[in-house]
Design an enzyme around this catalytic site. Structure first.
Site, PDB file in Angstrom:
ATOM      1  N   ASP A  34      52.326 118.891 -31.204  1.00 47.61           N
ATOM      2  CA  ASP A  34      51.944 119.918 -30.243  1.00 47.61           C
ATOM      3  C   ASP A  34      51.069 119.263 -29.194  1.00 47.61           C
ATOM      4  O   ASP A  34      50.383 118.265 -29.476  1.00 47.61           O
ATOM      5  CB  ASP A  34      51.190 121.058 -30.925  1.00 47.61           C
ATOM      6  CG  ASP A  34      50.962 122.231 -29.980  1.00 47.61           C
ATOM      7  OD1 ASP A  34      51.847 123.116 -29.919  1.00 47.61           O
ATOM      8  OD2 ASP A  34      49.925 122.259 -29.290  1.00 47.61           O
ATOM      9  N   ARG A  48      62.054 121.482 -28.094  1.00 53.97           N
ATOM     10  CA  ARG A  48      61.812 122.372 -29.225  1.00 53.97           C
ATOM     11  C   ARG A  48      62.967 122.373 -30.218  1.00 53.97           C
ATOM     12  O   ARG A  48      63.190 123.351 -30.929  1.00 53.97           O
ATOM     13  CB  ARG A  48      61.514 123.795 -28.745  1.00 53.97           C
ATOM     14  CG  ARG A  48      60.198 123.911 -27.973  1.00 53.97           C
ATOM     15  CD  ARG A  48      59.956 125.316 -27.483  1.00 53.97           C
ATOM     16  NE  ARG A  48      58.695 125.417 -26.739  1.00 53.97           N
ATOM     17  CZ  ARG A  48      58.384 126.403 -25.932  1.00 53.97           C
ATOM     18  NH1 ARG A  48      59.237 127.405 -25.741  1.00 53.97           N
ATOM     19  NH2 ARG A  48      57.233 126.428 -25.311  1.00 53.97           N
ATOM     20  N   TYR A  78      44.689 125.570 -20.788  1.00 57.08           N
ATOM     21  CA  TYR A  78      44.386 126.111 -22.111  1.00 57.08           C
ATOM     22  C   TYR A  78      42.879 126.094 -22.369  1.00 57.08           C
ATOM     23  O   TYR A  78      42.310 127.042 -22.913  1.00 57.08           O
ATOM     24  CB  TYR A  78      45.092 125.307 -23.200  1.00 57.08           C
ATOM     25  CG  TYR A  78      46.527 125.704 -23.432  1.00 57.08           C
ATOM     26  CD1 TYR A  78      46.858 126.977 -23.870  1.00 57.08           C
ATOM     27  CD2 TYR A  78      47.561 124.789 -23.240  1.00 57.08           C
ATOM     28  CE1 TYR A  78      48.180 127.339 -24.102  1.00 57.08           C
ATOM     29  CE2 TYR A  78      48.883 125.137 -23.468  1.00 57.08           C
ATOM     30  CZ  TYR A  78      49.188 126.419 -23.890  1.00 57.08           C
ATOM     31  OH  TYR A  78      50.499 126.779 -24.115  1.00 57.08           O
ATOM     32  N   ARG A  87      57.970 124.253 -43.783  1.00 58.03           N
ATOM     33  CA  ARG A  87      56.637 124.588 -43.292  1.00 58.03           C
ATOM     34  C   ARG A  87      56.061 125.848 -43.912  1.00 58.03           C
ATOM     35  O   ARG A  87      54.967 126.282 -43.531  1.00 58.03           O
ATOM     36  CB  ARG A  87      56.685 124.768 -41.773  1.00 58.03           C
ATOM     37  CG  ARG A  87      56.000 123.632 -41.000  1.00 58.03           C
ATOM     38  CD  ARG A  87      55.555 124.106 -39.649  1.00 58.03           C
ATOM     39  NE  ARG A  87      54.511 125.108 -39.757  1.00 58.03           N
ATOM     40  CZ  ARG A  87      54.297 126.053 -38.843  1.00 58.03           C
ATOM     41  NH1 ARG A  87      55.067 126.157 -37.783  1.00 58.03           N
ATOM     42  NH2 ARG A  87      53.307 126.922 -39.003  1.00 58.03           N
ATOM     43  N   ARG A  90      61.538 125.602 -35.256  1.00 56.66           N
ATOM     44  CA  ARG A  90      61.778 126.917 -34.690  1.00 56.66           C
ATOM     45  C   ARG A  90      63.047 127.573 -35.224  1.00 56.66           C
ATOM     46  O   ARG A  90      62.986 128.496 -36.011  1.00 56.66           O
ATOM     47  CB  ARG A  90      61.825 126.870 -33.163  1.00 56.66           C
ATOM     48  CG  ARG A  90      60.573 126.288 -32.534  1.00 56.66           C
ATOM     49  CD  ARG A  90      60.479 126.583 -31.055  1.00 56.66           C
ATOM     50  NE  ARG A  90      59.984 127.924 -30.812  1.00 56.66           N
ATOM     51  CZ  ARG A  90      59.791 128.433 -29.608  1.00 56.66           C
ATOM     52  NH1 ARG A  90      60.076 127.708 -28.546  1.00 56.66           N
ATOM     53  NH2 ARG A  90      59.330 129.647 -29.448  1.00 56.66           N
TER      54      ARG A  90
END
Length: 359
Positions: free
Chosen positions: A84, A35, A159, A48, A39
Site C-alpha cells: 500500500d 490492483r 492523505y 487474508r 481484491r
C-alpha cells in the site's frame, strides 16, 4: 537502459513487459492490471481472512503469496508487489492505519510546520518487504516481471493533511495556497522516504516500478507544476538505481496533466480510461517527446462480457498503434484505466487477459 547492477535482479528472457517498456517489439501485447494482487480473487480473501490490511503488508510469505496469485491465475505478464502507498510511512513509525471501507486514516493530521517537523522519515530498508520480494522472484518465470511501486508525494501529502481520503482535498489545497512554505516543507520531508522505499525495492531486484499519483487529477496544471512536479521529478531522477529499470508514472483523472506529468521523467506514461490513447500520446509527445503508453481499458468493461471486452481491446490497440505509427509513442503496455474493481468476477479478468494476448 543501463546495465543491470543489482545482484538480486534476474536476467529476464523474452519478457513482453520489459520489451515494450524499452521500445522493443514484444512477442505478445503485455498486460497487467492495477490492483490485480487481491481484491477480486477468492484465494486472496481466504489468505487474508482475519488479518488487517497493513499487517498483511509486513508478512513476507503472505505478501508474496498475494502478489503471485494473479500471475498464476490470469497469465498476466507482470506481478505487482502487494503493498500500500502508506507502508513506508507506517514503517517509518507514523501512526496510520487502513480502515476497511474507508482507506488510510491518520491519527494526527499534518496541519502546521511543527507537525511536518515531527513527521518520521524512513531511513532504512523494510526487511519484511524485502524478504517477500525474494520469495516472489524465486517463483516468477523468466518472462514475468515484478513491478514495485510507491505513492507519489502529492497523494501521500493529501492523505496526511486531510487525515484520510477526501472528495475535495480542501485542506490540502488550502495549505498549498495559504501556507505554501509549509506545503513545500512537507513535500521535502516526504520525498526522501519515497526515495528510500523505492531504492530498497530496486536493490531487492524488482524489474520495473510505478509511481502512483492517485489524487493528482484534482489539481490544475498550474498548481501541479508549482507544488508537485519538482518532487516527482526528483524521485524519478535521483532515487538510487532508478534509471536501471523502466519507470512508469500514473494518475487518475489526469488527462489535462499528461503533458506536465510526462515531464517528471518516466519512461512509461499510464493513461486512465477518460482519454483515448492516441490523443494522450499527442499531449505527452508535445511536452516531453514520445514515450511508451500504458492503459487504458475502463475497469467497468470487465462486467460487460467477452464480446465487448474484445471490441474495446481492439479499439485501444488500434489507438496505440496509431500513436506509434505517428511517432507520438514508442510502445504500449495494456492495462486498465485504473484498478480492478473489488467485485469483478475473477473469471472475467482471466478471459480479458486471454483476449488481450490474442494479437
Amino acid at each position: 537502459m543501463t546495465a543491470i547492477s543489482s545482484p538480486k535482479r534476474r536476467a529476464l528472457i523474452d519478457a513482453p513487459l520489459l520489451d515494450a517498456a524499452t521500445g522493443k517489439t514484444p512477442r505478445r501485447t503485455p498486460v497487467w492490471f492495477m490492483r490485480q494482487a487481491g481484491r477480486s480473487l477468492p484465494e486472496y480473501r481466504a489468505a487474508r481472512e482475519g488479518i488487517p490490511m497493513l499487517d498483511s503488508c509486513f508478512m513476507p510469505e503472505l505478501l508474496a503469496e498475494i502478489t503471485l496469485q494473479p500471475v498464476r491465475r490470469h497469465d498476466v505478464d507482470a506481478a505487482i508487489l502487494f503493498s500500500d502507498i502508506v507502508v513506508p510511512l507506517k514503517a517509518a513509525g507514523l501512526d496510520i492505519d487502513i480502515v476497511p471501507g474507508r482507506g488510510p486514516v491518520l491519527a494526527d493530521p499534518i496541519r502546521t510546520a511543527a507537525d511536518v517537523d515531527k513527521l518520521p522519515v524512513l531511513e532504512g530498508e523494510v526487511p519484511e518487504v524485502l524478504k517477500g520480494i525474494g520469495i516472489i522472484l524465486a517463483e516468477l518465470q523468466p518472462h514475468q516481471a515484478l513491478i514495485g511501486f510507491a505513492g507519489a508525494p502529492f497523494t501521500l501529502a493529501s492523505y496526511l493533511v486531510e487525515g484520510g481520503p477526501s472528495k475535495n482535498h480542501e485542506k490540502t489545497k488550502a495549505m498549498m495556497h495559504a501556507e505554501p512554505q509549509v506545503w513545500h516543507k512537507l513535500m521535502q520531508r516526504l520525498t526522501p522516504t519515497i526515495k528510500t522505499w523505492l531504492a530498497s525495492q530496486i536493490d531487492a531486484g524488482i524489474d520495473a516500478m510505478q509511481l502512483f499519483d492517485s489524487w493528482a487529477g484534482f489539481l490544475t496544471e498550474r498548481d501541479y507544476r508549482e507544488f508537485v512536479l519538482p518532487y516527482s521529478t526528483e524521485i524519478l531522477a535521483e532515487t538510487p538505481g532508478i534509471t536501471e529499470i523502466p519507470r512508469i508514472h500514473f494518475g487518475v483523472g489526469t488527462g489535462e496533466l499528461l503533458g506536465a506529468m510526462s515531464e517528471a521523467g518516466s519512461d512509461v506514461m499510464g493513461v486512465d480510461w477518460r482519454v483515448p490513447l492516441d490523443q494522450a500520446a499527442q499531449r505527452i509527445h508535445a511536452a516531453s517527446g514520445a514515450k511508451v503508453l500504458q492503459g487504458n481499458l475502463d475497469p467497468a468493461i470487465l462486467f460487460a462480457g467477452n464480446d465487448v471486452v474484445r471490441e474495446e481491446t481492439r479499439r485501444i490497440k488500434t489507438e496505440a498503434a496509431a500513436a506509434i505509427d505517428a511517432g507520438h509513442a514508442t510502445g504500449h503496455i495494456f492495462n486498465l484505466g485504473h484498478g480492478v474493481l473489488p467485485n469483478t468476477p475473477a473469471e472475467a479478468i482471466t478471459e480479458a487477459v486471454a483476449i488481450i494476448h490474442e494479437s
